[in-house]
Design a protein around this motif. Structure first.
Motif, mmCIF file in Angstrom:
data_model
loop_
_atom_site.group_PDB
_atom_site.id
_atom_site.type_symbol
_atom_site.label_atom_id
_atom_site.label_comp_id
_atom_site.label_asym_id
_atom_site.label_seq_id
_atom_site.Cartn_x
_atom_site.Cartn_y
_atom_site.Cartn_z
ATOM 1 N N ARG A 38 47.635 52.728 46.500
ATOM 2 C CA ARG A 38 47.525 51.295 46.244
ATOM 3 C C ARG A 38 47.051 51.029 44.812
ATOM 4 O O ARG A 38 47.620 50.219 44.089
ATOM 5 C CB ARG A 38 46.536 50.642 47.228
ATOM 6 N N TYR A 52 34.475 37.178 28.981
ATOM 7 C CA TYR A 52 33.623 36.106 29.504
ATOM 8 C C TYR A 52 34.108 34.745 29.042
ATOM 9 O O TYR A 52 34.030 33.755 29.780
ATOM 10 C CB TYR A 52 32.167 36.331 29.098
ATOM 11 N N VAL A 72 44.399 54.537 49.559
ATOM 12 C CA VAL A 72 43.764 53.744 48.502
ATOM 13 C C VAL A 72 44.277 54.190 47.132
ATOM 14 O O VAL A 72 44.576 53.375 46.253
ATOM 15 C CB VAL A 72 42.226 53.866 48.571
ATOM 16 N N LEU A 95 39.537 46.547 51.524
ATOM 17 C CA LEU A 95 39.635 45.531 50.478
ATOM 18 C C LEU A 95 41.072 45.378 49.988
ATOM 19 O O LEU A 95 41.574 44.278 49.779
ATOM 20 C CB LEU A 95 38.775 45.938 49.271
ATOM 21 N N LEU A 96 41.709 46.514 49.732
ATOM 22 C CA LEU A 96 43.036 46.490 49.115
ATOM 23 C C LEU A 96 44.136 46.104 50.093
ATOM 24 O O LEU A 96 45.253 45.836 49.684
ATOM 25 C CB LEU A 96 43.346 47.855 48.502
ATOM 26 N N ARG A 113 36.761 27.811 38.224
ATOM 27 C CA ARG A 113 37.065 26.680 39.096
ATOM 28 C C ARG A 113 36.553 25.389 38.472
ATOM 29 O O ARG A 113 37.139 24.336 38.610
ATOM 30 C CB ARG A 113 36.400 26.890 40.454
ATOM 31 N N THR A 147 36.322 34.431 47.204
ATOM 32 C CA THR A 147 36.812 34.367 45.833
ATOM 33 C C THR A 147 36.681 35.711 45.142
ATOM 34 O O THR A 147 37.589 36.170 44.463
ATOM 35 C CB THR A 147 36.008 33.318 45.041
ATOM 36 N N LYS A 148 35.528 36.318 45.307
ATOM 37 C CA LYS A 148 35.272 37.535 44.535
ATOM 38 C C LYS A 148 34.337 38.435 45.317
ATOM 39 O O LYS A 148 33.326 37.969 45.840
ATOM 40 C CB LYS A 148 34.609 37.144 43.199
ATOM 41 N N TRP A 149 34.726 39.691 45.426
ATOM 42 C CA TRP A 149 33.821 40.688 45.991
ATOM 43 C C TRP A 149 33.085 41.296 44.813
ATOM 44 O O TRP A 149 33.562 42.196 44.172
ATOM 45 C CB TRP A 149 34.599 41.721 46.793
ATOM 46 N N VAL A 200 31.734 29.452 43.116
ATOM 47 C CA VAL A 200 31.735 29.627 44.574
ATOM 48 C C VAL A 200 30.661 28.717 45.167
ATOM 49 O O VAL A 200 29.720 28.300 44.493
ATOM 50 C CB VAL A 200 31.443 31.096 44.972
ATOM 51 N N ASN A 260 37.089 50.316 50.414
ATOM 52 C CA ASN A 260 38.157 50.078 49.434
ATOM 53 C C ASN A 260 39.507 49.916 50.114
ATOM 54 O O ASN A 260 40.304 49.052 49.737
ATOM 55 C CB ASN A 260 38.226 51.218 48.420
ATOM 56 N N ARG A 268 40.220 40.661 44.806
ATOM 57 C CA ARG A 268 40.000 41.758 45.741
ATOM 58 C C ARG A 268 41.030 42.874 45.584
ATOM 59 O O ARG A 268 40.679 44.050 45.566
ATOM 60 C CB ARG A 268 40.084 41.147 47.150
ATOM 61 N N THR A 269 42.288 42.490 45.449
ATOM 62 C CA THR A 269 43.335 43.512 45.490
ATOM 63 C C THR A 269 43.733 44.004 44.101
ATOM 64 O O THR A 269 44.633 44.814 43.965
ATOM 65 C CB THR A 269 44.593 42.947 46.168
ATOM 66 N N TYR A 289 40.049 35.451 39.241
ATOM 67 C CA TYR A 289 39.821 36.287 40.419
ATOM 68 C C TYR A 289 41.119 36.513 41.161
ATOM 69 O O TYR A 289 41.165 36.534 42.390
ATOM 70 C CB TYR A 289 38.758 35.672 41.330
ATOM 71 N N GLN A 324 26.735 38.876 38.105
ATOM 72 C CA GLN A 324 27.985 38.158 38.329
ATOM 73 C C GLN A 324 27.852 37.095 39.421
ATOM 74 O O GLN A 324 28.305 35.973 39.257
ATOM 75 C CB GLN A 324 29.033 39.187 38.735
ATOM 76 N N LYS A 331 30.506 42.996 42.066
ATOM 77 C CA LYS A 331 29.961 44.336 41.920
ATOM 78 C C LYS A 331 28.666 44.332 41.126
ATOM 79 O O LYS A 331 27.793 45.148 41.346
ATOM 80 C CB LYS A 331 30.968 45.238 41.198
ATOM 81 N N MET A 384 28.328 33.085 39.134
ATOM 82 C CA MET A 384 29.359 32.351 39.860
ATOM 83 C C MET A 384 28.762 31.214 40.679
ATOM 84 O O MET A 384 29.362 30.139 40.802
ATOM 85 C CB MET A 384 30.133 33.308 40.763
ATOM 86 N N LYS A 427 37.925 37.318 54.883
ATOM 87 C CA LYS A 427 38.456 38.042 53.723
ATOM 88 C C LYS A 427 39.271 37.175 52.770
ATOM 89 O O LYS A 427 39.028 37.131 51.564
ATOM 90 C CB LYS A 427 39.329 39.173 54.241
ATOM 91 N N SER A 428 40.218 36.441 53.331
ATOM 92 C CA SER A 428 41.147 35.731 52.445
ATOM 93 C C SER A 428 40.500 34.527 51.776
ATOM 94 O O SER A 428 41.054 33.965 50.847
ATOM 95 C CB SER A 428 42.375 35.298 53.239
ATOM 96 N N MET A 435 42.480 46.091 42.009
ATOM 97 C CA MET A 435 41.702 47.237 41.555
ATOM 98 C C MET A 435 42.606 48.218 40.818
ATOM 99 O O MET A 435 43.613 48.668 41.357
ATOM 100 C CB MET A 435 41.028 47.941 42.722
#
Lengths: 151, 294, 367
Positions: free
Chosen positions: B73, B128, B70, A149-150, B136, A10-12, A28, A146, B241-242, B158, A18, A14, A22, A6-7, B244
């Motif tokens: 958060r 963009y 969620v 993820l959070l 990176r 770079t990017k999950w 990545v 979710n 990720r976090t 990100y 994308q 959607k 990347m 997880k950590s 959102m």
């Protein structure tokens, strides 16, 4: 497993575009992504390669809504297309999506087959997505996802 | 007396004229009223009704939201990002507006054009563009690597930083414009007077200019905060990720899960919270600025 | 009260090619009330702004209390300035406005309260400290602005058209009040106005300016009665200007032939030769109607217009030469009742005719 990586992710992503972006930008080094698009950018010479190992296969369906005005034509189209392996093979030449009609592979070269997810050699290394199960559990899984993820 | 009755008639006629004029003014705003009514107010009502009729009256969507970690958060992230974006816009925008308000008209116009240039391209393109810069292997990292200031690419995107950069950039004009319009209205002789009375440049600013520009600060902050709270594209593209935000959660519920009722409930909650915040802020702002301030 | 409070030497301000103030030199005695008077664009406000430190001069020196302050920033000059629009801080109460200069000087809180109260009393606004500027009338705002500048005992009080926004009655009242304050406090005042009447009423000394230059410096009486040139004569009060030629020069008077071919005696300091064309300046209130040519210095004329002003009657007369002349007569029983068309005789005492070199030998407008 996911908890462990997880950590480092770079990017999950959607949107399918994308992840390709990347990868090609060097944002990545490694990604899970859509096979069709991967094939295309690889053909175009991008410095990427991919493998279907442990891939998940999604099928698309032809759907005719109940009470559709042109039901007859639609049925005829499906019969004309879906029932004809040659047309499937031709379709896959234009866009690297795998045919569901296995007879289609009789009309392809080995090189062509190797690129497609539903070719027998590739299919046996992959899982297929259980639409029925997802239909029932999508909301619950999305929420779990979710929440994870959070965290 | 005939004279007084005649004047009464005249007065009545004049009142009639006045009323007709006012009616005409109202008539002129009718198109705008209809436009807003149909395209904003009606959909808003529809969203609220979607959130409580599914298919009969229910509060389960709200119950769901308030029990879902969620949701909290995401709400927290939404306010954190909005607040930081607002602060960022204020810090960057205040000096720009200050310069514009004091520059010669030609220079001020030029600066105004620069501020508005960012409106000429779409939000998506601008976002963009940031991806190209912040990546990176983006322009900034490549430059820093080439110069030798860093040995490994910095994580500029990100993550929260990327989101803030993108959002501050997009929303900066919304901060600068109200600030500028308020600052432009501040009588310049007030600053002269402050200096004359013994305040150096810094104290003149602190005691006179800053408090007088406060309505612009309030307006700009409110505007930026409220737009931020509903943001979705920029955090989706530049965030990690976090990061959102509520807009992303709502989009997910609608486009992935077709969960209209829940999405509407989330939208309604966001709307109410932002509206409450707006009212609270206005109250504080009016308290800070008594009737004496212009 | 001796010694110069403000000394200005060669003060000049140019904006590119535009000269706003040209080589202005001036010395203001401690405790004096000096007015810079001139039309708009004459450089009076720019001069004041340079004194206050808001405009950096192109050249020249400013001394205040014998200290060179030309390059000091405004907040170190200790000068009080009252602005045209008062420049009260709209977000502060009257009290806080007046307290502002004291707070900037780190005066202890208790002393501030005391001094602000005294300041508001001085301008006769006790008890209005809690009001915001918006809640005060124009005259009251003016008083607060005054209190605010006086409260820190500035070395000099600068005032930039401070009464311009007030109506006539209030303006006159404030003129007197400011004068009384000046007398009471003994503070040096430099006052800017374009209103000649205001300048005459208030000042110890008037500095008449035009096109960035000083035209004349003198007491109100001196600039009114002995204008150094046409401009000063015309700008301060109403003036009749007649052309003539000197035909005889005596010890302290001239014999001048007017364009109407009438000869008159005029007082003068000498220095002008016979045969020289001159301009004669006559104040409208110094000419009067006479029944017959009882003595010298009478001009025949025809009444063209009569305007009733109230305390006086204003006559527009036409001389045979075609020149116009204005007469102002007090509205009393001794003034004959003339109507338009009447033929009249006008007499002016020699000492009421001022002789100057003619217009074209005076500084041009565009230099």
């Amino acid at each position: 497993m996911l908890d462990r990586i997880k950590s480092h992710v770079t990017k999950w992503w959607k949107v399918e575009a994308q992840v390709i972006q990347m990868l090609t930008d060097g944002e990545v080094d490694f990604a899970v992504g859509p096979g069709g698009r991967m094939t295309v950018v690889k053909r175009q010479g991008a410095q990427v390669t991919f493998d279907y190992n442990q891939g998940i296969v999604h099928g698309d369906s032809w759907v005719i809504p109940r009470g559709a005005k042109n039901k007859k034509n639609a049925m005829e189209f499906i019969a004309w297309y879906a029932a004809n392996p040659k047309r499937h093979a031709e379709f896959s030449r234009h866009i690297p999506y795998g045919p569901l009609n296995t007879k289609a592979f009789n009309h392809m070269s080995d090189a062509e087959k190797a690129e497609l997810p539903t070719a027998p050699e590739n299919l046996k290394r992959q899982l297929s997505s259980d639409s029925e199960w997802w239909g029932k559990n999508l909301v619950k899984m999305e929420e779990r996802w979710n929440a994870w993820l959070l965290r | 007396m005939p004279g007084s009755s005649a004047s009464a008639v005249t007065a009545a006629l004049l009142r009639g004229v006045e009323r007709r004029e006012e009616a005409r003014r109202w008539l002129l705003v009718l198109p705008a009223g209809l436009f807003v009514g149909v395209l904003l107010f009606f959909p808003l009502l529809r969203i609220v009704s979607l959130s409580v009729w599914d298919p009969i009256f229910t509060l389960r969507h709200y119950g769901h939201a308030f029990q879902d970690p969620v949701f909290y958060r995401v709400l927290g992230v939404t306010f954190k990002v909005s607040l930081l974006t607002t602060v960022g816009c204020l810090v960057l925008g205040y000096p720009v507006a200050h310069l514009m308000a004091h520059a010669r008209p030609a220079v001020a116009n030029f600066l105004m054009t620069l501020v508005l240039v960012s409106f000429w391209t779409s939000l998506l393109v601008r976002t963009y563009a940031w991806m190209v810069l912040l990546g990176r292997r983006g322009v900034i990292n490549n430059l820093l690597l080439a110069v030798g200031l860093i040995s490994e690419p910095l994580p500029l995107m990100y993550n929260l930083f990327g989101v803030l950069v993108g959002m501050v950039h997009v929303l900066l004009p919304f901060m600068i414009l109200p600030l500028y319009s308020v600052m432009k209205g501040i009588d310049r002789s007030l600053m002269l007077a402050a200096q004359n009375l013994g305040a150096g440049p810094f104290r003149s600013f602190l005691w006179v200019f800053l408090p007088l520009s406060f309505p612009g600060v309030t307006g700009g902050c409110l505007l930026v905060f409220m737009i931020s709270a509903g943001y979705f594209i920029t955090p989706a593209l530049l965030g990690g990720r976090t990061d959102m935000m509520m807009g992303q959660l709502i989009e997910l519920e609608v486009s992935q899960l077709l969960n209209w009722g829940y999405a509407s409930a989330l939208a309604t909650i966001l709307f109410v919270v932002v509206a409450l915040l707006f009212l609270a802020y206005r109250r504080v702002a009016t308290l800070r600025l008594p009737s004496g301030a212009s | 009260m001796v010694g110069a409070s403000v000394r200005v030497k060669g003060l000049t301000k140019r904006y590119g090619d535009v000269v706003a103030v040209e080589c202005v030199s001036l010395s203001v005695e401690r405790g004096a009330f000096v007015t810079l008077l001139g039309p708009s664009g004459s450089g009076k406000t720019t001069t004041l702004m340079m004194l206050a430190g808001f405009v950096v001069p192109t050249a020249g020196e400013i001394h205040i209390d014998d200290r060179l302050v030309t390059l000091d920033p405004p907040y170190k000059r200790d000068l009080g300035m009252v602005f045209q629009n008062y420049a009260l801080f709209p977000h502060m109460t009257a009290f806080d406005n007046v307290a502002f200069p004291l707070r900037m000087r780190k005066v202890p809180r208790r002393e501030i309260a005391e001094r602000v109260e005294r300041g508001l009393e001085l301008v006769r606004l006790p008890g209005l400290g809690h009001r915001f500027p918006k809640q005060l009338s124009g005259g009251q705002q003016q008083r607060v602005a005054l209190a605010r500048t006086l409260v820190f005992n500035p070395r000099v009080l600068l005032m930039d058209e401070p009464l311009g926004a007030l109506d006539k009655k209030l303006r006159q009242q404030m003129q007197l009040e400011i004068r009384h304050l000046h007398e009471q406090l003994g503070i040096t005042v430099i006052y800017v106005t374009h209103d000649q009447e205001e300048a005459l009423v208030m000042s110890d000394e008037i500095v008449v300016m035009r096109n960035g230059r000083i035209e004349q410096i003198g007491t109100p009486r001196a600039v009114y009665d002995e204008p150094r040139n046409n401009f000063v004569a015309d700008f301060i009060g109403e003036t009749n200007v007649l052309d003539g030629t000197i035909i005889k020069a005596e010890h302290s008077r001239y014999r001048v032939r007017t364009s109407a071919q009438v000869e008159v005696w005029c007082a003068g300091e000498g220095g002008l030769d016979p045969g020289r064309p001159v301009t004669m300046i006559i104040r409208p209130e110094r000419a009067r109607f006479v029944q017959s040519a009882e003595s010298d210095n009478c001009l025949p004329a025809r009444v063209e217009e009569v305007v009733f002003v109230g305390e006086l009657i204003r006559y527009l007369l036409r001389l045979p030469s075609g020149e116009a002349i204005v007469l102002k007569c007090p509205n009393d029983s001794r003034t004959p009742d003339h109507a338009a068309g009447d033929r009249v005789l006008v007499r002016i005492d020699p000492e009421d005719i001022r002789v100057l070199p003619p217009l074209h030998s005076q500084p041009k407008e565009d230099t």
